[in-house]
Structures are given as structure tokens and as C-alpha cells.
Design an enzyme around this catalytic site. Structure first.
Site, PDB file in Angstrom:
ATOM      1  N   GLU A   1       3.025  -4.470   4.977  1.00 55.84           N
ATOM      2  CA  GLU A   1       3.740  -5.400   4.096  1.00 55.84           C
ATOM      3  C   GLU A   1       2.845  -6.568   3.679  1.00 55.84           C
ATOM      4  OE1 GLU A   1       6.710  -5.191   2.702  1.00 55.84           O
ATOM      5  OE2 GLU A   1       7.361  -3.366   3.713  1.00 55.84           O
TER       6      GLU A   1
ATOM      7  N   ASN B   1       1.418  -7.265  -0.080  1.00 53.66           N
ATOM      8  CA  ASN B   1       1.696  -8.536  -0.765  1.00 53.66           C
ATOM      9  C   ASN B   1       0.413  -9.152  -1.318  1.00 53.66           C
ATOM     10  OD1 ASN B   1       4.445  -8.475  -0.362  1.00 53.66           O
ATOM     11  ND2 ASN B   1       4.481 -10.085   1.182  1.00 53.66           N
TER      12      ASN B   1
ATOM     13  N   ARG C   1       9.865  -3.581  -6.742  1.00 49.40           N
ATOM     14  CA  ARG C   1       9.614  -4.061  -5.385  1.00 49.40           C
ATOM     15  C   ARG C   1      10.952  -4.450  -4.768  1.00 49.40           C
ATOM     16  NH1 ARG C   1       5.388  -2.172  -3.802  1.00 49.40           N
ATOM     17  NH2 ARG C   1       5.398  -3.681  -2.130  1.00 49.40           N
TER      18      ARG C   1
END
Length: 151
Positions: free
Chosen positions: A51, A55, A110
Site C-alpha cells: 500500500e 501510494n 483507487r
């Protein structure tokens, strides 16, 4: 992060390319494996690394492969600390970005759950960001290890 008694560390830098996300996840998992984590702990740690790196690539660098993502990991006894950093765009409104389901890239479909997942899977979670200078995500988790690292 400094090496000392019961401490081990690693540093990793790589191009902000989506194909490097799995490399980062596996590398950190291999480093953490010395603590003999449970499968659930290992899965959680791989997820948060995935994650955070995603990002950085998508939001920090807008998929610009010239960007560099840095991961630092430290083991201190039974605590793992992971820091994922980029020198990308940074986050204008950190409080808004931390809200579940918020995404700055809705056109990419997303989910907006990255920060929520990281916060829920880790014992400590901290984000610092400055627009135009990048973002740093620091996460800590205590590993309920079958063998402790104290050497």
C-alpha cells in the site's frame, strides 16, 4: 535508524515503477522473516508495504519512473519499524487523505483505503508530508515471535 544490541536494519531504494512494488514487498518480508512471524503477521506487513509503495508510485510520482522510493526497515528486539518515503508531490490535506474511501485519483478506480489499511494492520502509524517535497510513512508492529532476536 542505528544498529545496536538486538537490532538489525536494511535500506532499499528503487525506481517508482509499479513492477517494483512486488519486489519491495518480498524484500521486506524476507528481512522480517528472521523474527519468525506468523503467516498473518507476514501477510499484514506485506500488505502495508504494498500500500505504501503503491501510494508513492501513483500519488507521489504520478507513475513517473524517474522518481525514487526509499524503504528503511529496522528490527529492534521484537519490534519492526518500516519507513516508506518519496520525494514526490506531497499531500496538500493530510487529514482529508487519511479519510476512508478518499482518493486523489478516482479516475484510476483507487479504493481510497490505503492509509486505513496501514493504520489498522500496524501498532503505530504516522504520515508526514509536505507539498512539493514528498511523503514519509512510518509504521511499527510488534512481532509475536517464536524466537526473539536479542543478539
Amino acid at each position: 535508524m542505528n544498529e545496536g544490541i538486538g537490532t538489525n536494519f536494511m535500506n532499499l531504494q528503487f525506481a517508482a515503477k509499479s513492477e517494483n512494488e512486488s519486489f519491495a514487498r518480498v524484500t521486506v518480508a524476507a528481512f522480517i522473516s528472521q523474527l519468525d512471524p506468523t503467516m498473518d503477521e507476514l501477510s499484514d506487513l506485506k500488505t502495508v508495504v504494498s500500500e505504501a509503495v503503491t501510494n508513492s508510485i501513483i500519488h507521489g510520482y504520478n507513475n513517473n519512473p524517474e522518481g525514487v522510493v526509499t524503504i528503511q526497515a529496522e528490527i529492534r528486539e521484537d519490534m519492526i519499524t518500516i519507513i516508506v518515503e518519496d520525494r514526490g508531490e506531497g499531500i496538500e490535506d493530510l487529514d482529508l487523505a487519511k479519510q476512508p474511501l478518499y482518493t486523489s485519483k478516482p479516475e484510476l478506480e483507487r479504493s481510497g483505503m490505503g492509509f486505513t489499511i496501514m493504520e489498522n494492520f500496524m501498532d503505530e502509524f504516522e504520515v508526514s508530508s509536505e507539498p512539493g517535497r514528498g511523503t514519509s510513512i512510518k509504521m511499527k508492529k510488534r512481532i509475536e515471535s517464536k524466537k526473539a532476536l536479542y543478539n
